[in-house]
Design a protein around this motif. Structure first.
Motif: not given
Length: 341
Positions: A133-134, A137, A222-223, A226, A248
């Protein structure tokens, strides 16, 4: 977890150990918490999680198609959840039977190892989803060369092999103990203090650090990055922002609420194994373990918020307005977009 620690005597006729414990400790194995409440939680998890994850796998394979790294990770997470809940009937029967394990030492080892293998496999897969996801985005263009389906499958294979290898020591250990007073055989509820000193202390401290705290740090960072990137004014699709933020939040809450208490208590116990503990720690652990199993019911939220196609299909399946769902997923502003998973 083995809060009760004793010097065990080996039965000459088999590899099973027998034990007499003080009368005040017998209440642990007769408590309604163990014989009624905990298996009831597992029954609810089994009935909810199994169909949801089976449906998720069907959607991934035949509707969404496995053509992105995110779908590969979520497909494997659903498979890990199904494998996890498939072990629950054995534990439910064991607890409802008054904590009496009647299907042999080998099955005790297998069920215990499978239980931990799938729990930590799920943690590692959720951590992989956070990194993916990181990259999607924050580095949407540069990560295209890294984020391939084949590399996602290799990552999942490595995670499965690592999780299985981490539980091999449980497969070669004697985990059943016969309690003479109650005439029951426990499965992984009691260990000898010698085993803890020589073996389990090093094994579980390294195991928990590697399979929980390191993934927790990776997932949190990571979140955090993000969400920080999503706060940029250049991203104008509020719906896609909210969907990514909800993903997240869901994963972080699952880490903290479901897996946090179990692993924290586990680590505290083994770091202080030479100190006496009362019943409060034992009950806290078994309750937290049952709570951790609820993660299998929360993982479908990750699929829902993590895949626009999966979300759209669920909307249609629930007889929602297809046009409305399509508009919301694609977004009306095309000047700036967030890569879909």
């Amino acid at each position: 977890m083995n809060i009760q620690r004793f010097d065990l005597e080996t039965n000459d006729l088999s590899d099973q150990t027998s034990l007499e414990i003080p009368d005040e400790l017998l209440g642990y194995f007769q408590s309604p918490w163990l014989t009624r409440f905990i298996p009831s939680v597992y029954i609810a998890v089994f009935l909810i999680s199994l169909p949801l994850n089976i449906i998720a796998i069907i959607i991934f394979l035949f509707i969404v198609k496995v053509n992105t790294p995110a779908v590969v990770f979520m497909l494997n997470l659903a498979a890990a959840d199904i494998h996890f809940v498939s072990m629950l009937p054995f534990i439910i029967f064991y607890r409802f039977s008054g904590n009496n394990w009647v299907i042999g030492e080998g099955m005790c080892r297998f069920v215990t190892a499978a239980f931990y293998c799938n729990m930590y496999c799920s943690i590692l897969l959720m951590s992989a989803i956070s990194v993916d996801r990181l990259l999607a985005v924050v580095y949407p263009v540069r990560s295209l060369l890294w984020r391939t389906v084949s590399r996602a499958w290799l990552t999942c294979l490595f995670i499965w092999l690592l999780s299985i290898a981490g539980t091999v020591p449980l497969l070669v250990s004697n985990l059943t103990v016969h309690l003479d007073q109650l005439n029951i055989t426990t499965c992984y509820d009691i260990l000898s203090i010698e085993d803890i000193q020589i073996y389990y202390f090093h094994y579980f401290t390294a195991f928990i650090s590697t399979f929980f705290f390191v993934p927790l740090i990776i997932t949190t960072v990571s979140y955090a990055l993000t969400i920080r990137s999503l706060s940029s004014p250049t991203i104008e699709s509020n719906f896609k922002k909210s969907r990514a933020v909800l993903l997240c939040v869901t994963v972080l809450c699952e880490f903290i609420m479901c897996f946090g208490p179990t692993n924290t208590i586990f680590l505290v116990y083994y770091l202080n194994f030479d100190k006496p503990f009362g019943s409060s720690l034992y009950f806290a652990y078994i309750i937290s373990v049952s709570i951790s199993s609820i993660s299998c019911c929360l993982d479908p939220l990750i699929y829902y918020y993590g895949s626009a196609k999966c979300k759209k299909y669920v909307y249609n399946l629930m007889c929602c307005d297809k046009a409305k769902a399509g508009d919301r997923d694609t977004g009306r502003n095309t000047s700036s977009t967030i890569p879909t998973l």
